[in-house]
Design a protein around this motif. Sequence first.
Motif, PDB file in Angstrom:
ATOM      1  N   CYS A 157      65.845  21.383 -15.599  1.00  0.00           N
ATOM      2  CA  CYS A 157      64.532  21.894 -15.984  1.00  0.00           C
ATOM      3  C   CYS A 157      63.410  21.255 -15.176  1.00  0.00           C
ATOM      4  CB  CYS A 157      64.330  21.655 -17.475  1.00  0.00           C
ATOM      5  SG  CYS A 157      62.853  22.427 -18.154  1.00  0.00           S
ATOM      6  N   ALA A 158      63.464  19.933 -14.995  1.00  0.00           N
ATOM      7  CA  ALA A 158      62.389  19.251 -14.267  1.00  0.00           C
ATOM      8  C   ALA A 158      62.290  19.760 -12.841  1.00  0.00           C
ATOM      9  CB  ALA A 158      62.623  17.743 -14.287  1.00  0.00           C
ATOM     10  N   GLU A 159      63.444  19.919 -12.178  1.00  0.00           N
ATOM     11  CA  GLU A 159      63.445  20.404 -10.802  1.00  0.00           C
ATOM     12  C   GLU A 159      62.966  21.852 -10.728  1.00  0.00           C
ATOM     13  OE1 GLU A 159      66.105  16.966 -11.200  1.00  0.00           O
ATOM     14  OE2 GLU A 159      65.958  18.867 -12.290  1.00  0.00           O
ATOM     15  N   ALA A 160      63.305  22.655 -11.738  1.00  0.00           N
ATOM     16  CA  ALA A 160      62.865  24.053 -11.761  1.00  0.00           C
ATOM     17  C   ALA A 160      61.356  24.151 -11.883  1.00  0.00           C
ATOM     18  CB  ALA A 160      63.550  24.795 -12.910  1.00  0.00           C
ATOM     19  N   LEU A 161      60.744  23.297 -12.727  1.00  0.00           N
ATOM     20  CA  LEU A 161      59.293  23.309 -12.877  1.00  0.00           C
ATOM     21  C   LEU A 161      58.605  22.879 -11.583  1.00  0.00           C
ATOM     22  CD1 LEU A 161      58.881  21.807 -16.458  1.00  0.00           C
ATOM     23  CD2 LEU A 161      58.589  24.194 -15.771  1.00  0.00           C
ATOM     24  N   GLU A 162      59.177  21.910 -10.879  1.00  0.00           N
ATOM     25  CA  GLU A 162      58.608  21.490  -9.607  1.00  0.00           C
ATOM     26  C   GLU A 162      58.648  22.624  -8.588  1.00  0.00           C
ATOM     27  OE1 GLU A 162      60.636  18.000  -8.357  1.00  0.00           O
ATOM     28  OE2 GLU A 162      59.601  16.688  -9.775  1.00  0.00           O
ATOM     29  N   ALA A 163      59.755  23.362  -8.567  1.00  0.00           N
ATOM     30  CA  ALA A 163      59.850  24.499  -7.651  1.00  0.00           C
ATOM     31  C   ALA A 163      58.865  25.597  -8.027  1.00  0.00           C
ATOM     32  CB  ALA A 163      61.277  25.046  -7.647  1.00  0.00           C
ATOM     33  N   LEU A 164      58.685  25.827  -9.328  1.00  0.00           N
ATOM     34  CA  LEU A 164      57.824  26.902  -9.795  1.00  0.00           C
ATOM     35  C   LEU A 164      56.372  26.674  -9.406  1.00  0.00           C
ATOM     36  CD1 LEU A 164      57.495  29.497 -11.498  1.00  0.00           C
ATOM     37  CD2 LEU A 164      57.305  28.028 -13.524  1.00  0.00           C
ATOM     38  N   ASP A 165      55.900  25.436  -9.525  1.00  0.00           N
ATOM     39  CA  ASP A 165      54.483  25.185  -9.218  1.00  0.00           C
ATOM     40  C   ASP A 165      54.258  24.677  -7.803  1.00  0.00           C
ATOM     41  OD1 ASP A 165      55.099  22.479  -9.201  1.00  0.00           O
ATOM     42  OD2 ASP A 165      54.132  22.051 -11.110  1.00  0.00           O
ATOM     43  N   GLY A 166      55.301  24.728  -6.959  1.00  0.00           N
ATOM     44  CA  GLY A 166      55.133  24.408  -5.549  1.00  0.00           C
ATOM     45  C   GLY A 166      55.174  22.940  -5.209  1.00  0.00           C
ATOM     46  N   ARG A 167      55.573  22.085  -6.175  1.00  0.00           N
ATOM     47  CA  ARG A 167      55.623  20.655  -5.884  1.00  0.00           C
ATOM     48  C   ARG A 167      56.899  20.246  -5.165  1.00  0.00           C
ATOM     49  NH1 ARG A 167      55.729  17.758 -10.911  1.00  0.00           N
ATOM     50  NH2 ARG A 167      56.088  19.724 -11.986  1.00  0.00           N
ATOM     51  N   ALA A 168      57.930  21.067  -5.269  1.00  0.00           N
ATOM     52  CA  ALA A 168      59.206  20.726  -4.651  1.00  0.00           C
ATOM     53  C   ALA A 168      59.194  21.059  -3.167  1.00  0.00           C
ATOM     54  CB  ALA A 168      60.348  21.478  -5.342  1.00  0.00           C
ATOM     55  N   ALA A 169      60.090  20.399  -2.428  1.00  0.00           N
ATOM     56  CA  ALA A 169      60.211  20.670  -0.993  1.00  0.00           C
ATOM     57  C   ALA A 169      61.115  21.865  -0.727  1.00  0.00           C
ATOM     58  CB  ALA A 169      60.759  19.434  -0.275  1.00  0.00           C
ATOM     59  N   GLY A 170      61.535  22.531  -1.799  1.00  0.00           N
ATOM     60  CA  GLY A 170      62.476  23.636  -1.657  1.00  0.00           C
ATOM     61  C   GLY A 170      61.803  24.951  -1.352  1.00  0.00           C
ATOM     62  N   PRO A 171      62.172  26.022  -2.056  1.00  0.00           N
ATOM     63  CA  PRO A 171      61.691  27.363  -1.710  1.00  0.00           C
ATOM     64  C   PRO A 171      60.202  27.535  -1.936  1.00  0.00           C
ATOM     65  CG  PRO A 171      62.847  27.391  -3.817  1.00  0.00           C
ATOM     66  CD  PRO A 171      63.072  26.028  -3.229  1.00  0.00           C
ATOM     67  N   GLU A 172      59.553  28.227  -1.013  1.00  0.00           N
ATOM     68  CA  GLU A 172      58.148  28.569  -1.208  1.00  0.00           C
ATOM     69  C   GLU A 172      58.022  29.684  -2.232  1.00  0.00           C
ATOM     70  OE1 GLU A 172      56.220  29.483   2.426  1.00  0.00           O
ATOM     71  OE2 GLU A 172      56.534  27.508   3.309  1.00  0.00           O
ATOM     72  N   VAL A 173      56.914  29.660  -2.963  1.00  0.00           N
ATOM     73  CA  VAL A 173      56.688  30.641  -4.015  1.00  0.00           C
ATOM     74  C   VAL A 173      55.607  31.607  -3.560  1.00  0.00           C
ATOM     75  CG1 VAL A 173      55.953  30.970  -6.404  1.00  0.00           C
ATOM     76  CG2 VAL A 173      57.368  28.998  -5.796  1.00  0.00           C
ATOM     77  N   GLU A 174      55.846  32.898  -3.786  1.00  0.00           N
ATOM     78  CA  GLU A 174      54.918  33.928  -3.349  1.00  0.00           C
ATOM     79  C   GLU A 174      54.560  34.847  -4.508  1.00  0.00           C
ATOM     80  OE1 GLU A 174      54.869  37.814  -0.357  1.00  0.00           O
ATOM     81  OE2 GLU A 174      56.341  36.227  -0.044  1.00  0.00           O
ATOM     82  N   GLY A 175      53.274  35.021  -4.744  1.00  0.00           N
ATOM     83  CA  GLY A 175      52.820  35.956  -5.775  1.00  0.00           C
ATOM     84  C   GLY A 175      53.171  35.483  -7.173  1.00  0.00           C
ATOM     85  N   ASN A 176      53.352  36.429  -8.086  1.00  0.00           N
ATOM     86  CA  ASN A 176      53.739  36.093  -9.454  1.00  0.00           C
ATOM     87  C   ASN A 176      55.102  35.408  -9.443  1.00  0.00           C
ATOM     88  OD1 ASN A 176      52.252  39.067  -9.817  1.00  0.00           O
ATOM     89  ND2 ASN A 176      51.565  37.468 -11.229  1.00  0.00           N
TER      90      ASN A 176
ATOM     91  N   VAL B  16      59.666  37.216 -30.005  1.00  0.00           N
ATOM     92  CA  VAL B  16      59.572  36.362 -28.824  1.00  0.00           C
ATOM     93  C   VAL B  16      58.958  35.029 -29.240  1.00  0.00           C
ATOM     94  CG1 VAL B  16      58.501  36.072 -26.561  1.00  0.00           C
ATOM     95  CG2 VAL B  16      59.389  38.302 -27.245  1.00  0.00           C
ATOM     96  N   GLY B  17      59.661  33.932 -28.905  1.00  0.00           N
ATOM     97  CA  GLY B  17      59.174  32.617 -29.263  1.00  0.00           C
ATOM     98  C   GLY B  17      58.277  32.041 -28.188  1.00  0.00           C
ATOM     99  N   HIS B  18      57.507  31.027 -28.552  1.00  0.00           N
ATOM    100  CA  HIS B  18      56.599  30.365 -27.628  1.00  0.00           C
ATOM    101  C   HIS B  18      56.782  28.864 -27.756  1.00  0.00           C
ATOM    102  CE1 HIS B  18      54.773  34.261 -28.674  1.00  0.00           C
ATOM    103  NE2 HIS B  18      54.404  34.284 -27.408  1.00  0.00           N
ATOM    104  N   ALA B  19      56.723  28.169 -26.629  1.00  0.00           N
ATOM    105  CA  ALA B  19      56.873  26.717 -26.626  1.00  0.00           C
ATOM    106  C   ALA B  19      56.019  26.134 -25.516  1.00  0.00           C
ATOM    107  CB  ALA B  19      58.340  26.329 -26.430  1.00  0.00           C
ATOM    108  N   ARG B  20      55.273  25.093 -25.836  1.00  0.00           N
ATOM    109  CA  ARG B  20      54.463  24.425 -24.815  1.00  0.00           C
ATOM    110  C   ARG B  20      55.293  23.464 -23.977  1.00  0.00           C
ATOM    111  NH1 ARG B  20      51.004  25.141 -29.197  1.00  0.00           N
ATOM    112  NH2 ARG B  20      49.085  26.243 -28.649  1.00  0.00           N
ATOM    113  N   ASP B  21      56.413  23.019 -24.506  1.00  0.00           N
ATOM    114  CA  ASP B  21      57.299  22.107 -23.787  1.00  0.00           C
ATOM    115  C   ASP B  21      58.465  22.900 -23.205  1.00  0.00           C
ATOM    116  OD1 ASP B  21      58.247  19.217 -23.267  1.00  0.00           O
ATOM    117  OD2 ASP B  21      59.964  20.162 -24.236  1.00  0.00           O
ATOM    118  N   ALA B  22      58.679  22.755 -21.900  1.00  0.00           N
ATOM    119  CA  ALA B  22      59.722  23.540 -21.237  1.00  0.00           C
ATOM    120  C   ALA B  22      61.109  23.190 -21.749  1.00  0.00           C
ATOM    121  CB  ALA B  22      59.639  23.324 -19.725  1.00  0.00           C
ATOM    122  N   GLU B  23      61.376  21.913 -21.959  1.00  0.00           N
ATOM    123  CA  GLU B  23      62.691  21.509 -22.462  1.00  0.00           C
ATOM    124  C   GLU B  23      62.955  22.128 -23.831  1.00  0.00           C
ATOM    125  OE1 GLU B  23      64.979  19.878 -20.955  1.00  0.00           O
ATOM    126  OE2 GLU B  23      64.087  18.646 -19.373  1.00  0.00           O
ATOM    127  N   GLU B  24      61.927  22.192 -24.662  1.00  0.00           N
ATOM    128  CA  GLU B  24      62.084  22.820 -25.974  1.00  0.00           C
ATOM    129  C   GLU B  24      62.394  24.304 -25.832  1.00  0.00           C
ATOM    130  OE1 GLU B  24      59.465  23.998 -29.935  1.00  0.00           O
ATOM    131  OE2 GLU B  24      58.604  22.659 -28.420  1.00  0.00           O
TER     132      GLU B  24
END
Length: 349
Positions: free
Chosen positions: A211-230, A290-298
Amino acid sequence: MRGHGVDVVPFRGVRVGAGGVLAFDEGPALYGYEWGGGRRGIIGAVRLTGAVVPHEDVAAEAVEERVAFLRAGRAQLEPVLLGYRGGDGRAAGVLDRTAREEPALLDAWDPDGVRHRLWAITGRAGQRAVRADLGVRQALIADGHHRWATYRELREVDAAAGEFGLALLVDTGRHPFAMGPIHRVLPGLPLRDALAAVAGLFRVRRLPGGCAEALEALDGRAAGPEVEGNAFVVTDGRAFHLLDAPVAELTWHTVRHDRPARWRDLDATLLRDTLLGNLWKMPAHYARQVGHARDAEEAVRRAGGGTAVLMRPVGEDVVRELAQAGVALPWKSTSFEPKPLRGLVFRML
């Protein structure tokens, strides 16, 4: 001051007194409140016809339920969180002076290690200064859209409820909030079905790690794939997939065109109108689940064999721009942090 800005008035609050028994304070007060590392605001009763601007849609069913609750309980138990900018400093001065000179009504630490302090602002000069400062300001609802809508609806069906709602006002110029995302939990949608529905319409990439690595990739903090658009991350807790770069034809046919470009480009808009409402074919009776959670791990834990959708936060400037244009974001688009503690001061109707 009515009609020009935020009209905040003192009220006779109900708090936990000696022996844990609820008791009325001696007279009307505004309340100074500090939490979350020195963030301060003022709790008062705010006129429902004042310059308070919402920025999110609400669910009619939730408002109806809350109206029934308030009609039965005759008390507002939790303030709407309002943020304003551009104050002339008088309200802040009163708040700081009260915190420096008056004994705290409450000084306690919550289980998360956050300190909370509460003071009563009872002097008439101080109350007038606060009202004059805020009386020419516009306030944005940061948290509590359903509470505010409930106050306004209750006024229409129950005149005895009055013209005011319990609110906490924070000068976000002095004490800015952090903007967090609100993730979605879709326990009835298997991940394989979610991925099959977006094939060829989004770019889909399997992400390494958790999860932590996925969030880094999603917001562009990771050195992995670039994110484009939505962009979103969808996961069942075992596999994490990044969805981004939706094809233009998809959004053109699924997102309404009578809104500003800022609104059409929101991840929350595409999630609601394109993914939930179109590709994942969620009927109205299921969408309510549909559920909602402010914490990604949750969110990942709660998916339970279904799908969690991890989101990016919306910037406060975008929220304010759309709110001032009279455009509401989709429900549960934003999370202003940190949240105040509930139940410190009640307001009887």
